[in-house]
Design an enzyme around this catalytic site. Structure first.
Site, mmCIF file in Angstrom:
data_model
loop_
_atom_site.group_PDB
_atom_site.id
_atom_site.type_symbol
_atom_site.label_atom_id
_atom_site.label_comp_id
_atom_site.label_asym_id
_atom_site.label_seq_id
_atom_site.Cartn_x
_atom_site.Cartn_y
_atom_site.Cartn_z
ATOM 1 N N ARG A 196 7.027 -22.587 -4.146
ATOM 2 C CA ARG A 196 6.489 -22.741 -5.500
ATOM 3 C C ARG A 196 5.512 -21.619 -5.834
ATOM 4 O O ARG A 196 5.246 -21.349 -7.002
ATOM 5 C CB ARG A 196 5.809 -24.114 -5.656
ATOM 6 C CG ARG A 196 5.303 -24.393 -7.076
ATOM 7 C CD ARG A 196 5.155 -25.882 -7.346
ATOM 8 N NE ARG A 196 4.320 -26.539 -6.373
ATOM 9 C CZ ARG A 196 2.985 -26.633 -6.458
ATOM 10 N NH1 ARG A 196 2.340 -26.101 -7.478
ATOM 11 N NH2 ARG A 196 2.308 -27.271 -5.530
ATOM 12 N N TYR A 202 15.379 -20.252 -31.313
ATOM 13 C CA TYR A 202 16.162 -21.199 -30.525
ATOM 14 C C TYR A 202 15.570 -22.589 -30.716
ATOM 15 O O TYR A 202 14.350 -22.769 -30.720
ATOM 16 C CB TYR A 202 16.137 -20.781 -29.058
ATOM 17 C CG TYR A 202 16.716 -21.802 -28.109
ATOM 18 C CD1 TYR A 202 18.005 -22.302 -28.293
ATOM 19 C CD2 TYR A 202 15.975 -22.269 -27.027
ATOM 20 C CE1 TYR A 202 18.532 -23.242 -27.426
ATOM 21 C CE2 TYR A 202 16.496 -23.196 -26.155
ATOM 22 C CZ TYR A 202 17.776 -23.688 -26.360
ATOM 23 O OH TYR A 202 18.295 -24.623 -25.501
ATOM 24 N N LYS A 255 21.679 -16.434 -19.434
ATOM 25 C CA LYS A 255 22.621 -15.798 -20.347
ATOM 26 C C LYS A 255 23.120 -14.461 -19.798
ATOM 27 O O LYS A 255 23.686 -14.404 -18.720
ATOM 28 C CB LYS A 255 21.970 -15.670 -21.721
ATOM 29 C CG LYS A 255 21.239 -16.933 -22.215
ATOM 30 C CD LYS A 255 22.105 -18.166 -22.294
ATOM 31 C CE LYS A 255 21.518 -19.306 -23.105
ATOM 32 N NZ LYS A 255 20.314 -19.949 -22.582
#
Length: 399
Positions: A59, A112, A211
């Site tokens: 993390r 978006y 993407k």
């Protein structure tokens, strides 16, 4: 031999971030581990205190993540980068690292849908105000700035209207008003191969790496690129404490693999898109095509100023009602009805009912998102085959 940072984009997308390993593997190993062993208690203490470099817990950092971060920082022209579990993880981790109660965001009204929802509904619960304006006219930005403004945020081209915003001018306006304002640009539609906002004066770049950066539709991922000090804050506060939006080592491996072919893929996406946009512009069933590469498009001149290619994304408005649009899309054979973008496959969607369904009817109208608007992510297929697929469903609408 030149320093790696001075080599071409194509070379850096392959070589930057590569790590030496004990067995000489060409591809970096996947470090599928949650934690890392210390040589001693004292070493662990030094690492937690920041007195010694090294890994502690995934993390907080992992070699697989680090390889991609170095690559992205190089390609975008930033000092450092942080990778996240999703694009929204990148955006939310970034905003949490900047904003506090009473602060204000000024954002382009066409965003978006989930970004819009985060700003308009999520952050407002914590006392952060979001102003949504039309940034295609930068006078609107000048008039909206206030002493509370901490962030100016936009995509360019915008999702799904493809509105092109002048990065250099927007950053100049914001920084002249207050040098401390952070100008954040979502560069998902372009990637650094097409556009590099940091070189135009932006402070921070965010991506949905799901993407084009990955390009194969098999991961969900995000990224933030900026100066080293801010990225450290994102990692140690925005991500570690606020969102926990950590990219898995396996997804980091897949992202690094996808980015090796980024330039080749973007060249093909963009070439295909230009050919398809010209076809759509000439079709009688199409009311308007939104694509930066068309001379008829309002943002064409600005796109030429800041984009090396015109991108693989477009939208088009049909001379049809919502039911007719849906019926036409349902008949497509090669173009796949799906959200997301930047994959090898051509994807088509209806923003008003899908990606931008978080907008009210009034907000859709204000942002220029009509019921007849269709968004197309042009893939890597032969463009003539995609044109034939589109023609078959559009021709009946023109009768």
């Amino acid at each position: 031999m030149k320093d790696l940072k001075d080599l071409s984009f194509a070379t850096r997308q392959i070589h930057v971030g590569k790590q030496k390993n004990s067995v000489g593997a060409l591809c970096d190993p996947i470090y599928m581990t949650s934690t890392f062993a210390f040589d001693s208690v004292e070493q662990g203490g030094r690492r937690f205190a920041g007195e010694e470099d090294g890994y502690i817990y995934t993390r907080l950092g992992n070699p697989s993540q680090r390889a991609v971060e170095e690559k992205l920082a190089s390609l975008e022209g930033g000092e450092d980068a942080a990778v996240t579990a999703s694009g929204m993880g990148a955006i939310s981790s970034t905003l949490w690292s900047i904003l506090k109660q009473g602060d204000e965001i000024i954002a382009e009204e066409a965003l978006y849908g989930c970004t819009f929802s985060l700003m308009s509904h999520g952050l407002s619960e914590f006392g952060v105000t979001a102003k949504f304006i039309d940034m295609s006219s930068l006078d609107n930005l000048k008039n909206a700035l206030s002493e509370k403004t901490k962030v100016v945020y936009f995509e360019t081209p915008c999702n799904p209207t493809l509105t092109v915003i002048d990065i250099e001018e927007a950053a100049k306006i914001a920084h002249e008003y207050n040098p401390e304002i952070k100008v954040i640009v979502d560069n998902t539609f372009c990637t650094p191969y097409v556009q590099r906002p940091l070189s135009k004066g932006a402070d921070i770049v965010v991506h949905s790496a799901t993407k084009y950066l990955n390009g194969h539709g098999d991961i969900v991922a995000g990224a933030v690129i900026s100066d080293a000090e801010f990225i450290q804050k994102v990692k140690m506060f925005g991500m570690k404490d606020m969102t926990g939006s950590i990219m898995s080592p396996f997804n980091a491996f897949l992202l690094a693999r996808g980015m090796k072919t980024l330039d080749i893929r973007m060249e093909r996406h963009c070439a295909n898109a230009m050919k398809i946009a010209k076809f759509l512009e000439s079709h009688p069933a199409v009311k308007k095509v939104y694509y930066p590469g068309l001379e008829s498009f309002e943002g064409h001149k600005t796109a030429l100023k800041q984009m090396d290619l015109m991108g693989g994304m477009m939208s088009f408005e049909l001379k049809a009602d919502r039911d007719q649009v849906a019926a036409a899309l349902n008949k497509l054979q090669l173009c796949i009805v799906a959200v997301s973008l930047g994959d090898a496959e051509t994807l088509v969607e209806h923003p008003a009912s899908m990606t931008h369904s978080t907008y009210s009817s009034e907000e859709l109208a204000s942002a220029g998102i009509s019921e007849g608007l269709v968004r197309l992510s042009v893939g890597l297929e032969d463009p003539d085959d995609i044109i034939a697929d589109l023609k078959e469903v559009l021709d009946p609408l023109a009768k």
